[in-house]
Design a protein around this motif. Structure first.
Motif, mmCIF file in Angstrom:
data_model
loop_
_atom_site.group_PDB
_atom_site.id
_atom_site.type_symbol
_atom_site.label_atom_id
_atom_site.label_comp_id
_atom_site.label_asym_id
_atom_site.label_seq_id
_atom_site.Cartn_x
_atom_site.Cartn_y
_atom_site.Cartn_z
ATOM 1 N N MET A 1 -29.676 -63.906 -53.314
ATOM 2 C CA MET A 1 -31.072 -63.471 -53.276
ATOM 3 C C MET A 1 -31.261 -62.456 -52.175
ATOM 4 N N ARG A 2 -31.924 -61.400 -52.487
ATOM 5 C CA ARG A 2 -32.081 -60.329 -51.518
ATOM 6 C C ARG A 2 -33.368 -60.544 -50.729
ATOM 7 N N LEU A 3 -33.243 -61.060 -49.552
ATOM 8 C CA LEU A 3 -34.428 -61.306 -48.736
ATOM 9 C C LEU A 3 -34.386 -60.443 -47.505
ATOM 10 N N SER A 4 -35.533 -60.253 -46.939
ATOM 11 C CA SER A 4 -35.535 -59.495 -45.687
ATOM 12 C C SER A 4 -35.183 -60.444 -44.550
ATOM 13 N N SER A 5 -34.274 -60.004 -43.708
ATOM 14 C CA SER A 5 -33.838 -60.878 -42.626
ATOM 15 C C SER A 5 -34.932 -60.988 -41.583
ATOM 16 N N HIS A 10 -39.755 -55.088 -37.023
ATOM 17 C CA HIS A 10 -39.512 -53.724 -37.467
ATOM 18 C C HIS A 10 -40.769 -52.926 -37.656
ATOM 19 N N GLN A 11 -41.788 -53.640 -37.926
ATOM 20 C CA GLN A 11 -42.994 -52.990 -38.394
ATOM 21 C C GLN A 11 -43.430 -51.858 -37.479
ATOM 22 N N GLN A 13 -42.091 -49.430 -35.659
ATOM 23 C CA GLN A 13 -41.213 -48.374 -35.176
ATOM 24 C C GLN A 13 -42.012 -47.264 -34.523
ATOM 25 N N GLU A 14 -43.030 -46.855 -35.232
ATOM 26 C CA GLU A 14 -43.901 -45.856 -34.648
ATOM 27 C C GLU A 14 -45.208 -46.543 -34.293
ATOM 28 N N PRO A 237 -30.125 -38.742 -43.910
ATOM 29 C CA PRO A 237 -29.765 -39.506 -45.106
ATOM 30 C C PRO A 237 -30.822 -39.334 -46.180
ATOM 31 N N SER A 238 -30.482 -38.607 -47.185
ATOM 32 C CA SER A 238 -31.451 -38.329 -48.233
ATOM 33 C C SER A 238 -31.188 -39.253 -49.403
ATOM 34 N N SER A 239 -30.841 -40.484 -49.102
ATOM 35 C CA SER A 239 -30.525 -41.401 -50.188
ATOM 36 C C SER A 239 -31.785 -41.930 -50.839
ATOM 37 N N VAL A 240 -32.922 -41.465 -50.406
ATOM 38 C CA VAL A 240 -34.164 -42.018 -50.920
ATOM 39 C C VAL A 240 -35.029 -40.961 -51.604
ATOM 40 N N LEU A 241 -34.996 -39.757 -51.090
ATOM 41 C CA LEU A 241 -35.850 -38.716 -51.663
ATOM 42 C C LEU A 241 -35.079 -37.408 -51.673
ATOM 43 N N SER A 242 -35.170 -36.712 -52.781
ATOM 44 C CA SER A 242 -34.432 -35.459 -52.888
ATOM 45 C C SER A 242 -35.037 -34.415 -51.964
ATOM 46 N N GLN B 52 -40.312 -47.212 -53.537
ATOM 47 C CA GLN B 52 -39.022 -47.033 -52.874
ATOM 48 C C GLN B 52 -39.184 -46.282 -51.558
ATOM 49 N N ASP B 87 -24.026 -42.989 -49.126
ATOM 50 C CA ASP B 87 -24.384 -42.365 -47.850
ATOM 51 C C ASP B 87 -23.170 -42.345 -46.924
ATOM 52 N N PHE B 267 -33.896 -39.619 -56.487
ATOM 53 C CA PHE B 267 -32.847 -40.486 -55.968
ATOM 54 C C PHE B 267 -33.272 -41.924 -56.157
ATOM 55 N N GLU B 304 -30.825 -61.878 -57.876
ATOM 56 C CA GLU B 304 -29.484 -61.870 -57.307
ATOM 57 C C GLU B 304 -29.387 -62.987 -56.278
#
Lengths: 391, 391
Positions: A1-5, A10-11, A13-14, A237-242, B52, B87, B267, B304
DNA sequence: GTGTCGGCCGTCTGCCGACAA
DNA sequence: TTGTCGGCAGACGGCCGACAC
């Protein structure tokens, strides 16, 4: 199961670290970077913003990105907010600015009001910046402190001790503490940082060629920052938006704000961006309307040196005209084609903007006789190059 | 001397490594992720794409982002290209897709053509995935390989040797080689990776809780990949573009493509995105038009597990309606409000999309009597929830 | 079956002055 | 003045089976 650790907060950051040390931020940003003051009016250039994204994603603007015909090449804005930030991972400094385009009416009245030239950049006085050598970053030893630097920015050692040493505590942009053993030893004597140094190097992932800087402020506080060697590849890292979507996003955000006179937010990353793209209005007006330039004219321009100081390069204006006549006609962005005197300046930009250069006039500079009130409403209309205006 | 690890070819982040191992990519993406096939038609959901970005930047969509009234909540597209990427820094897997919205005419003819249900996900057969323990990531020792896993995916050892051992060579997503000493020793006997393991852990910056997976394919090649524990903090360095601009960018890119029937690029980052947002057309049509759902109905949905397998959770439909009636009226995206049976499922999404769930019918499933040809042109028009259509 | 530990050895970290650029 | 090196001592990396859950 994909949970947030859980655990990590984190909230925030800024938004939380709003008040990071301004001196340190500027020291990391470099001597040429200055931020416009809150409350003043600025000129925002979508083209320059676009260049920042292109440089960061390492990708040119694609030609199939839609045009925004209603988005002028420059937008006069009220600057509502400026906050300084540092990337959590890389310590890259950047600024967040909230801009609001002036209304049509206000844009016309711009020249009736006093306009700000921008604050001078405030580089700290007691600071030094050193580019790390192979020995500095090696695990074999510590950090060799240039003598003058140590004497200027580190608290004085008690030289009656043998060897003189002390513990230094310095804070970085994230307000983390770093402790170093500062010792004056060897034959000949030199200043070294030993214990604690390697932890810092590996935590910040510094390599030979990166720079580290220390600041000693009036309150006897010690700060340190880093400047990474411009690895050609700070590809984000543009793994999220082109990158296409990023370009479109920046343009659409500005176009929407311009159409509705509403606020929008931009990030300015001084070391990723080829040029500043938010310019104090006064600086812009002075350069574009009160300065006479023409082809063949000589000029000077400031550049940052390896050692984080500034030096002037000389060049000659070889042309004046649009950088991108199709997409951005009548833009002052990089409207000046130039040639550089020194052959080593081959990598310098072949195009600059008027506010970046300092034209050299053979005749004495005189107060501009040009009336502050323009006859034609601005910024709509035809190309308005200085030569034409000063007819 | 501490140098940046050599060999890394930075320049070619994208574009070159087009043909990375598909099996490995899917293994890293997880058992629930499947990519639509090139050449098929898909449904693209800007809302999902937006989610996303929101998840990656850790920032909600701001309310002052402009509306795109001409951008429908779903866009039927031709899928021209799909490439798998990883990445360079983090090994995060993501896919780049080139989409082209169908013309109005084509959109109407969609139901006259056979539509694809999408390819089944191809998880490799000979693979294992283990979540790293404190001992695995400690510098004190190596990696403890689960026995069944070692016997299934590692080349057989010669057990007549004492102790039996061999050298394993595995390739990662970037085609880098990693060498490990695989040994079977201890009392009781167990499989261990010793020499080479710590280099891998530190190079990939793995910590306890992250997962590593090995694949043994038909060509007797060994691959390995990683899945980081979802640190909610995969916040992408937004030191260059505000999250607002990113949201706007994605919407504007889709709106422009829809208006001009031109291609656009997105992406898809399966482990950063809460849900898939490019759905095979057939899967969408089947779920939305050929399935009867109503409030109170029970359903199953796949998730999952920690061990990278799948399990079903059960729930009840508690409502059907727009997730965002203002911005995205008449959208099928997360149109189903649900409650989950297990209290531990408290963190599960309270809203799902029709194509994600498997409704449980007490009456036998029958071939849909609903005509494939719609009377009303689609997708324009009023809300088209199944209940209404099946009146 | 496998996570963690104590024990033990070997390598590498890291502090020192020498030396030269 | 300062970058790099050889020398050296101690810390830590890393391989082993013991042991417990």
């Amino acid at each position: 199961m994909r949970l947030s650790s859980p655990g990590l907060n984190h909230q925030s950051q800024e938004g939380e670290k709003k008040c990071l040390n301004s001196e340190l931020w500027h020291a990391c940003a470099g001597p040429l970077v200055s931020l416009p003051s809150v409350g003043t009016r600025v000129v925002y250039f979508p083209q320059g913003h676009s260049e920042q994204v292109a440089a960061s994603t390492n990708k040119e603007v694609d030609s199939h990105i839609p045009n925004y015909p209603n988005l002028p090449p420059q937008l006069i804005c009220q600057l509502h907010n400026v906050t300084m930030h540092a990337d959590v991972e890389t310590d890259e400094v950047y600024a967040q600015m909230t801009l609001q385009p002036l209304s049509q009416q206000e844009q016309k009245e711009v020249y009736l009001l006093p306009s700000e030239l921008g604050t001078a950049n405030k580089q700290p006085t007691n600071y030094f910046c050193k580019t790390l050598t192979a020995s500095d970053t090696s695990t074999h030893g510590g950090f060799s402190v240039p003598r003058r630097a140590a004497e200027k920015v580190f608290p004085p050692l008690d030289y009656s001790q043998q060897p003189p040493c002390q513990e230094l505590i310095a804070r970085d942009l994230h307000d983390n503490e770093w402790k170093f053993r500062h010792i004056f030893r060897g034959q000949p004597k030199r200043h070294l940082l030993t214990t604690g140094w390697s932890v810092f190097v590996s935590a910040k992932r510094l390599v030979a060629g990166d720079s580290v800087l220390f600041i000693w402020n009036e309150k006897n506080q010690l700060f340190l920052g880093i400047r990474r060697a411009s690895r050609p590849q700070t590809v984000m890292p543009s793994s999220v938006l082109s990158s296409d979507s990023m370009h479109i996003g920046l343009l659409a955000a500005a176009a929407h704000a311009a159409a509705t006179n509403s606020r929008f937010t931009i990030f300015y990353n001084p070391r990723a961006s080829p040029s500043e793209f938010v310019i104090p209005l006064g600086k812009y007006v002075k350069a574009v309307y009160h300065t006479r330039v023409s082809v063949g004219m000589r000029f000077r321009m400031l550049f940052e040196t390896e050692e984080s100081s500034v030096r002037r390069y000389m060049g000659t204006i070889t042309g004046i005209g649009d950088l991108d006549p199709v997409r951005w006609p009548n833009s002052h962005w990089r409207s000046v084609k130039v040639g550089w005197d020194e052959s080593t300046a081959g990598e310098k930009q072949p195009r600059v903007s008027l506010w970046e250069i300092e034209p050299l006039t053979t005749f004495p500079m005189y107060p501009s006789p040009f009336p502050l009130r323009l006859k034609r409403p601005w910024p709509t209309g035809l190309p308005t190059f200085p030569g034409m205006l000063l007819r």
